[in-house]
Design a protein around this motif. Structure first.
Motif, PDB file in Angstrom:
ATOM      1  N   THR A 105       0.846  -1.194   0.000  1.00  0.00           N
ATOM      2  CA  THR A 105       0.000   0.000   0.000  1.00  0.00           C
ATOM      3  C   THR A 105       0.879   1.241   0.000  1.00  0.00           C
ATOM      4  O   THR A 105       0.560   2.236  -0.647  1.00  0.00           O
ATOM      5  N   VAL A 106       2.010   1.164   0.655  1.00  0.00           N
ATOM      6  CA  VAL A 106       2.954   2.284   0.675  1.00  0.00           C
ATOM      7  C   VAL A 106       3.950   2.186  -0.484  1.00  0.00           C
ATOM      8  O   VAL A 106       4.064   3.100  -1.308  1.00  0.00           O
ATOM      9  N   ILE A 107       4.655   1.058  -0.580  1.00  0.00           N
ATOM     10  CA  ILE A 107       5.711   0.910  -1.601  1.00  0.00           C
ATOM     11  C   ILE A 107       5.135   0.956  -3.006  1.00  0.00           C
ATOM     12  O   ILE A 107       5.714   1.577  -3.900  1.00  0.00           O
ATOM     13  N   GLY A 108       4.003   0.291  -3.229  1.00  0.00           N
ATOM     14  CA  GLY A 108       3.368   0.305  -4.553  1.00  0.00           C
ATOM     15  C   GLY A 108       2.983   1.707  -4.985  1.00  0.00           C
ATOM     16  O   GLY A 108       3.122   2.072  -6.152  1.00  0.00           O
ATOM     17  N   GLN A 119       2.376  10.839   1.206  1.00  0.00           N
ATOM     18  CA  GLN A 119       0.998  10.652   0.752  1.00  0.00           C
ATOM     19  C   GLN A 119       0.458   9.247   1.024  1.00  0.00           C
ATOM     20  O   GLN A 119      -0.630   9.111   1.583  1.00  0.00           O
ATOM     21  N   PRO A 120       1.172   8.152   0.656  1.00  0.00           N
ATOM     22  CA  PRO A 120       0.596   6.832   0.925  1.00  0.00           C
ATOM     23  C   PRO A 120       0.485   6.509   2.418  1.00  0.00           C
ATOM     24  O   PRO A 120      -0.365   5.707   2.818  1.00  0.00           O
ATOM     25  N   ILE A 121       1.300   7.132   3.222  1.00  0.00           N
ATOM     26  CA  ILE A 121       1.217   6.924   4.663  1.00  0.00           C
ATOM     27  C   ILE A 121       0.025   7.704   5.224  1.00  0.00           C
ATOM     28  O   ILE A 121      -0.712   7.207   6.079  1.00  0.00           O
ATOM     29  N   GLN A 122      -0.177   8.916   4.703  1.00  0.00           N
ATOM     30  CA  GLN A 122      -1.295   9.740   5.156  1.00  0.00           C
ATOM     31  C   GLN A 122      -2.647   9.142   4.766  1.00  0.00           C
ATOM     32  O   GLN A 122      -3.630   9.308   5.480  1.00  0.00           O
ATOM     33  N   THR A 123      -2.709   8.453   3.644  1.00  0.00           N
ATOM     34  CA  THR A 123      -3.975   7.863   3.172  1.00  0.00           C
ATOM     35  C   THR A 123      -4.032   6.356   3.426  1.00  0.00           C
ATOM     36  O   THR A 123      -4.917   5.677   2.909  1.00  0.00           O
ATOM     37  N   PHE A 125      -4.894   4.317   5.956  1.00  0.00           N
ATOM     38  CA  PHE A 125      -6.077   3.674   6.544  1.00  0.00           C
ATOM     39  C   PHE A 125      -7.315   3.801   5.661  1.00  0.00           C
ATOM     40  O   PHE A 125      -8.303   3.105   5.866  1.00  0.00           O
ATOM     41  N   TYR A 126      -7.237   4.628   4.648  1.00  0.00           N
ATOM     42  CA  TYR A 126      -8.303   4.694   3.649  1.00  0.00           C
ATOM     43  C   TYR A 126      -8.065   3.634   2.560  1.00  0.00           C
ATOM     44  O   TYR A 126      -8.992   2.970   2.124  1.00  0.00           O
ATOM     45  N   ASN A 127      -6.808   3.492   2.126  1.00  0.00           N
ATOM     46  CA  ASN A 127      -6.470   2.613   1.010  1.00  0.00           C
ATOM     47  C   ASN A 127      -6.244   1.157   1.399  1.00  0.00           C
ATOM     48  O   ASN A 127      -6.589   0.249   0.635  1.00  0.00           O
ATOM     49  N   TRP A 128      -5.625   0.926   2.553  1.00  0.00           N
ATOM     50  CA  TRP A 128      -5.236  -0.434   2.896  1.00  0.00           C
ATOM     51  C   TRP A 128      -6.402  -1.428   2.980  1.00  0.00           C
ATOM     52  O   TRP A 128      -6.282  -2.534   2.430  1.00  0.00           O
ATOM     53  N   PRO A 129      -7.531  -1.124   3.616  1.00  0.00           N
ATOM     54  CA  PRO A 129      -8.612  -2.127   3.666  1.00  0.00           C
ATOM     55  C   PRO A 129      -9.073  -2.579   2.280  1.00  0.00           C
ATOM     56  O   PRO A 129      -9.307  -3.764   2.048  1.00  0.00           O
ATOM     57  N   ARG A 130      -9.186  -1.634   1.354  1.00  0.00           N
ATOM     58  CA  ARG A 130      -9.571  -1.988  -0.022  1.00  0.00           C
ATOM     59  C   ARG A 130      -8.510  -2.872  -0.660  1.00  0.00           C
ATOM     60  O   ARG A 130      -8.814  -3.907  -1.269  1.00  0.00           O
ATOM     61  N   ASN A 131      -7.240  -2.497  -0.512  1.00  0.00           N
ATOM     62  CA  ASN A 131      -6.148  -3.280  -1.090  1.00  0.00           C
ATOM     63  C   ASN A 131      -6.105  -4.688  -0.502  1.00  0.00           C
ATOM     64  O   ASN A 131      -5.915  -5.660  -1.226  1.00  0.00           O
ATOM     65  N   PHE A 132      -6.282  -4.784   0.809  1.00  0.00           N
ATOM     66  CA  PHE A 132      -6.281  -6.097   1.461  1.00  0.00           C
ATOM     67  C   PHE A 132      -7.421  -6.955   0.930  1.00  0.00           C
ATOM     68  O   PHE A 132      -7.222  -8.124   0.598  1.00  0.00           O
ATOM     69  N   PHE A 133      -8.609  -6.400   0.870  1.00  0.00           N
ATOM     70  CA  PHE A 133      -9.789  -7.143   0.425  1.00  0.00           C
ATOM     71  C   PHE A 133      -9.590  -7.687  -0.987  1.00  0.00           C
ATOM     72  O   PHE A 133      -9.835  -8.872  -1.249  1.00  0.00           O
ATOM     73  N   ILE A 134      -9.126  -6.838  -1.898  1.00  0.00           N
ATOM     74  CA  ILE A 134      -8.893  -7.272  -3.276  1.00  0.00           C
ATOM     75  C   ILE A 134      -7.834  -8.369  -3.316  1.00  0.00           C
ATOM     76  O   ILE A 134      -8.027  -9.422  -3.931  1.00  0.00           O
ATOM     77  N   ALA A 135      -6.716  -8.145  -2.643  1.00  0.00           N
ATOM     78  CA  ALA A 135      -5.616  -9.109  -2.676  1.00  0.00           C
ATOM     79  C   ALA A 135      -6.005 -10.442  -2.033  1.00  0.00           C
ATOM     80  O   ALA A 135      -5.666 -11.510  -2.556  1.00  0.00           O
ATOM     81  N   PHE A 136      -6.736 -10.392  -0.933  1.00  0.00           N
ATOM     82  CA  PHE A 136      -7.112 -11.632  -0.245  1.00  0.00           C
ATOM     83  C   PHE A 136      -7.971 -12.519  -1.141  1.00  0.00           C
ATOM     84  O   PHE A 136      -7.736 -13.719  -1.247  1.00  0.00           O
ATOM     85  N   TRP A 137      -8.956 -11.932  -1.796  1.00  0.00           N
ATOM     86  CA  TRP A 137      -9.847 -12.746  -2.621  1.00  0.00           C
ATOM     87  C   TRP A 137      -9.177 -13.198  -3.908  1.00  0.00           C
ATOM     88  O   TRP A 137      -9.414 -14.326  -4.365  1.00  0.00           O
ATOM     89  N   VAL A 138      -8.313 -12.385  -4.490  1.00  0.00           N
ATOM     90  CA  VAL A 138      -7.582 -12.823  -5.685  1.00  0.00           C
ATOM     91  C   VAL A 138      -6.659 -13.980  -5.328  1.00  0.00           C
ATOM     92  O   VAL A 138      -6.594 -14.989  -6.041  1.00  0.00           O
TER      93      VAL A 138
END
Length: 168
Positions: A105-108, A119-123, A125-138
């Motif tokens: 979520t940060v490095i990407g 910027q990726p650190i500031q956002t 907690f907004y971005n990580w849940p979505r990224n986790f959800f997509i990655a987990f199901w894929v």
């Protein structure tokens, strides 16, 4: 006890296994994340495709050097030797995806932006849940099952070869 045919047995098989998972994952997860963030447009998709080789390198490095070793220790801690293959696999996916989604979520974002910023650190907690959800199901429904199927077929082919050699 019968040897597990759905997992790699040596370094060459491990490289193939991780290669299958990472290529599938990066090519599905990155475009989905970017699509949800910037819209599902042709330009967004083609920009994402340009970044995929760089992200893929980091994914391989992070899986082998960071996430894999930590996830394996956590799987041992949260499962018992009597737990089945599917339980251990699901825990492994959960731990790997959690670690990788946090890091990527940060490095990407840094790779995509071409610069390191807050910027990726500031956002996060907004971005990580979505990224986790997509990655987990894929990982759970596409990448890992395909890689395990490839291992099973490869081992079946090896067994057939060994049996044909023994009969001569």
């Amino acid at each position: 006890m019968q040897e597990e045919t759905r997992l790699p047995r040596n370094g060459k098989e491990f490289a193939l296994f991780v290669g299958i998972i990472s290529v599938i994952s990066v090519n599905i997860i990155a475009p989905l994340i970017m699509g949800f963030k910037f819209g599902f447009h042709k330009e967004v998709y083609f920009n994402t495709l340009q970044m995929i080789p760089f992200v893929w390198v980091f994914v391989i490095l992070l899986v082998t050097m960071v996430a894999g070793p930590i996830a394996n220790k956590l799987v041992e801690k949260f499962t018992k030797p009597t737990d089945g293959f599917n339980a251990k696999t699901l825990f492994n996916i959960l731990f790997n995806v959690t670690i990788l989604s946090i890091l990527l979520t940060v490095i990407g974002t840094w790779i995509g932006m071409g610069e390191m910023s807050l910027q990726p650190i500031q956002t996060f907690f907004y971005n990580w849940p979505r990224n986790f959800f997509i990655a987990f199901w894929v990982e759970s429904l596409i990448a890992q099952p395909i890689a395990r199927f490839a291992m099973k077929k490869s081992h079946a082919r090896q067994t057939r070869k060994e049996k044909s050699v023994k009969t001569y």
